[in-house]
Design an enzyme around this catalytic site. Structure first.
Site, PDB file in Angstrom:
ATOM      1  N   HIS A 147     -13.764 -14.571  -4.433  1.00  0.00           N
ATOM      2  CA  HIS A 147     -13.192 -13.297  -3.988  1.00  0.00           C
ATOM      3  C   HIS A 147     -11.686 -13.237  -4.210  1.00  0.00           C
ATOM      4  O   HIS A 147     -11.023 -12.277  -3.800  1.00  0.00           O
ATOM      5  CB  HIS A 147     -13.523 -13.103  -2.493  1.00  0.00           C
ATOM      6  CG  HIS A 147     -13.290 -11.721  -1.983  1.00  0.00           C
ATOM      7  ND1 HIS A 147     -12.366 -11.432  -1.015  1.00  0.00           N
ATOM      8  CD2 HIS A 147     -13.880 -10.535  -2.298  1.00  0.00           C
ATOM      9  CE1 HIS A 147     -12.381 -10.147  -0.750  1.00  0.00           C
ATOM     10  NE2 HIS A 147     -13.281  -9.574  -1.508  1.00  0.00           N
ATOM     11  N   LYS A 175      -7.956 -12.800  -5.889  1.00  0.00           N
ATOM     12  CA  LYS A 175      -7.285 -11.954  -6.863  1.00  0.00           C
ATOM     13  C   LYS A 175      -5.956 -12.647  -7.171  1.00  0.00           C
ATOM     14  O   LYS A 175      -4.989 -12.541  -6.412  1.00  0.00           O
ATOM     15  CB  LYS A 175      -7.011 -10.552  -6.326  1.00  0.00           C
ATOM     16  CG  LYS A 175      -8.274  -9.727  -6.051  1.00  0.00           C
ATOM     17  CD  LYS A 175      -8.787  -9.935  -4.673  1.00  0.00           C
ATOM     18  CE  LYS A 175     -10.012  -9.045  -4.436  1.00  0.00           C
ATOM     19  NZ  LYS A 175     -10.726  -9.397  -3.199  1.00  0.00           N
ATOM     20  N   ASP A 188       2.942 -17.982 -16.935  1.00  0.00           N
ATOM     21  CA  ASP A 188       3.871 -19.045 -17.357  1.00  0.00           C
ATOM     22  C   ASP A 188       4.116 -20.086 -16.273  1.00  0.00           C
ATOM     23  O   ASP A 188       5.097 -20.835 -16.345  1.00  0.00           O
ATOM     24  CB  ASP A 188       5.208 -18.461 -17.828  1.00  0.00           C
ATOM     25  CG  ASP A 188       5.096 -17.762 -19.174  1.00  0.00           C
ATOM     26  OD1 ASP A 188       4.107 -18.010 -19.887  1.00  0.00           O
ATOM     27  OD2 ASP A 188       5.984 -16.951 -19.503  1.00  0.00           O
ATOM     28  N   HIS A 248      -8.171  -1.082   2.060  1.00  0.00           N
ATOM     29  CA  HIS A 248      -8.665  -2.330   1.475  1.00  0.00           C
ATOM     30  C   HIS A 248      -7.666  -3.465   1.670  1.00  0.00           C
ATOM     31  O   HIS A 248      -7.831  -4.563   1.159  1.00  0.00           O
ATOM     32  CB  HIS A 248      -8.947  -2.130  -0.020  1.00  0.00           C
ATOM     33  CG  HIS A 248      -9.792  -3.186  -0.634  1.00  0.00           C
ATOM     34  ND1 HIS A 248      -9.298  -4.150  -1.483  1.00  0.00           N
ATOM     35  CD2 HIS A 248     -11.115  -3.456  -0.517  1.00  0.00           C
ATOM     36  CE1 HIS A 248     -10.276  -4.954  -1.870  1.00  0.00           C
ATOM     37  NE2 HIS A 248     -11.384  -4.557  -1.293  1.00  0.00           N
ATOM     38  N   LYS A 263      -5.348  -6.488   3.440  1.00  0.00           N
ATOM     39  CA  LYS A 263      -5.604  -7.623   4.327  1.00  0.00           C
ATOM     40  C   LYS A 263      -4.260  -8.283   4.661  1.00  0.00           C
ATOM     41  O   LYS A 263      -3.770  -9.148   3.940  1.00  0.00           O
ATOM     42  CB  LYS A 263      -6.524  -8.667   3.662  1.00  0.00           C
ATOM     43  CG  LYS A 263      -7.835  -8.094   3.064  1.00  0.00           C
ATOM     44  CD  LYS A 263      -7.745  -7.962   1.588  1.00  0.00           C
ATOM     45  CE  LYS A 263      -9.045  -7.691   0.874  1.00  0.00           C
ATOM     46  NZ  LYS A 263      -9.955  -6.739   1.422  1.00  0.00           N
ATOM     47  N   ASP A 301       4.749 -11.830  15.683  1.00  0.00           N
ATOM     48  CA  ASP A 301       6.084 -12.054  16.254  1.00  0.00           C
ATOM     49  C   ASP A 301       7.202 -11.712  15.282  1.00  0.00           C
ATOM     50  O   ASP A 301       8.340 -12.181  15.447  1.00  0.00           O
ATOM     51  CB  ASP A 301       6.233 -13.506  16.714  1.00  0.00           C
ATOM     52  CG  ASP A 301       5.376 -13.823  17.933  1.00  0.00           C
ATOM     53  OD1 ASP A 301       4.929 -12.864  18.594  1.00  0.00           O
ATOM     54  OD2 ASP A 301       5.141 -15.011  18.214  1.00  0.00           O
TER      55      ASP A 301
END
Length: 462
Positions: free
Chosen positions: A190, A192, A197, A380, A382, A387
């Protein structure tokens, strides 16, 4: 995007049953949990946690919230954080793709791309064309994509990459006859992740798809998406990062290790680990997780940060189906005076996940957790900010799938400077959201209650 978008849960359960079911680690067990933080060599007991605080007090210097989170972060993982990085916050698809294409065009040695979804649409073809141009210019391009996430992508799309000399690897093929490293259809990549380089990396929640063509804070909208039985044209709201600096080596290592574990063909020799000088002041930890690990290090780190929170916890998440320990940690934070606010979707591409998550709303609202649902976009993203100094962004949803069944990657950024940026973004989402109150929630109809109950029964597999 949720796995259930591509496979019906019944099919997933049937296929998963062909293998030994994954072991539910103790912190995910269906029983009243004892809240504990996982350490590098096992759980951090209360005594060990207290030892961290005692060590801070023994230094004789005033201890800030940042110092506390830094100390707990190092205790949980057992390794130091990486300094000298520059982290750039990227909001939504247009900004993220622009930055990614600029890095690809500037590549001189290699490009490593790992993604859950790589669609054969306008955006996918733009990426394919950009990568092919670099491969033909002598830059080695290596692409790893998840088999389930690309079920809808034509084989010809990947063949054009291979014909140009790009190395490709299908992660955990659905077809067991083509699997080289064992077969478990329930285990998915899952992540991404784009590494250019060995110096610049991108990670977050954004897949390669035309659904991200519109920005979520504008009137432009993305592709029409089926949501709760209605055909709503909604832009996708997501968050990504560009990271430059020494911590990129850790992200590069994750890619290369996964390629090797999947028995991909040997990669051409390139300078995958160049010298990486200090380029900024951000303190970052790259965290990868795998179903083969004893437990999710990302999950353990998040629970640790929540347990260490003193003032505020701000979470934005697309697929929120909390396990007992996460529920306990959030409620315990409120009980000790911490303000806990969650921005969650009002629309989704996965109805089962959506309603399974809503099954936890009553318990959270009664405990004093404040819940908001993002309007005008398909959320979508996350992210978490604790704090004002502990931030994380990545591919990890707050659900059982991410913590037990998926390969995920997150970055933890420590410091108030980046924290202020993430707080501004959270507030922007909050302004586009509606609060769910306990009174209003208790008056919802029988239909939603039934969907919540039925969906929650699938939470382990969603």
């Amino acid at each position: 995007m949720s796995l259930s978008r591509w496979l019906a849960p019944g099919l997933l359960l049937l296929l998963g049953a062909c293998n030994t079911l994954p072991t539910i680690v103790p912190d995910m067990a269906r029983k009243p949990p004892t809240v504990q933080v996982e350490g590098a060599a096992g759980p951090l007991t209360k005594a060990q946690s207290q030892a961290v605080l005692d060590r801070l007090k023994a230094s004789g210097k005033p201890t800030s919230i940042f110092d506390r989170h830094l100390a707990f972060e190092e205790a949980v993982t057992g390794t130091p954080l990486v300094t000298g990085n520059k982290v750039t916050l990227l909001v939504d698809g247009p900004n993220t793709y622009k930055a990614m294409f600029a890095a690809i065009q500037a590549a001189r040695d290699h490009i490593n791309l790992e993604t859950y979804i790589l669609e054969d649409d306008d955006v996918g073809q733009q990426f394919a064309n950009a990568l092919i141009v670099k491969q033909r210019a002598g830059v080695q391009v290596n692409v790893m994509y998840d088999s389930v996430g690309t079920l809808g992508t034509k084989k010809e799309f990947f063949q054009q990459l291979r014909d140009a000399g790009i190395r490709t690897l299908e992660y955990n093929p659905v077809n067991p006859l083509t699997a080289k490293a064992g077969w478990d259809v329930n285990e998915r990549d899952h992540r991404k992740l784009l590494v250019v380089d060995g110096r610049t990396a991108f990670l977050g929640g954004i897949n390669i798809s035309s659904v991200y063509e519109g920005g979520s804070f504008s009137k432009r909208s993305g592709r029409s998406t089926r949501t709760d039985g209605k055909d709503d044209a909604l832009p996708w709201r997501d968050t990504h990062l560009q990271i430059d600096g020494p911590v990129v080596a850790d992200l590069q290592r994750l890619f290369l290790e996964t390629w090797a574990q999947q028995k991909g063909e040997p990669l051409p020799s390139r300078k995958y680990f160049p010298d990486l000088p200090k380029v900024g002041d951000d303190v970052v930890r790259a965290i990868g997780s795998s179903p083969k690990d004893p437990y999710s290090l990302i999950y353990a780190t998040l629970i640790s940060a929540i347990d260490s929170a003193e003032s505020e916890i701000l979470i934005t998440n697309a697929y929120f189906v909390p396990d007992p320990q996460l529920m306990a940690a959030l409620k315990a934070a409120v009980a000790r005076g911490v303000k806990v606010s969650l921005v969650l979707p009002s629309k989704t591409d996965s109805g089962l996940v959506f309603h399974a998550g809503r099954a936890s709303y009553t318990e959270l609202l009664e405990a004093g957790v404040r819940l908001y649902e993002r309007k005008g976009a398909l959320l979508h993203s996350k992210t978490a900010l604790i704090d004002g100094v502990w931030s994380t962004i990545g591919s990890t949803n707050l659900d059982w799938r991410s913590f037990l069944h998926n390969l995920e990657v997150n970055a933890v950024i420590l410091g108030p400077t980046f924290g202020r940026q993430l707080k501004v973004l959270f507030d922007r989402d909050l302004a586009e959201s509606s609060e769910i109150t306990l009174e209003a929630w208790n008056h919802r109809g029988i239909g939603p209650r039934v969907r919540e109950t039925l969906s929650k029964a699938w939470e382990y597999w969603l």
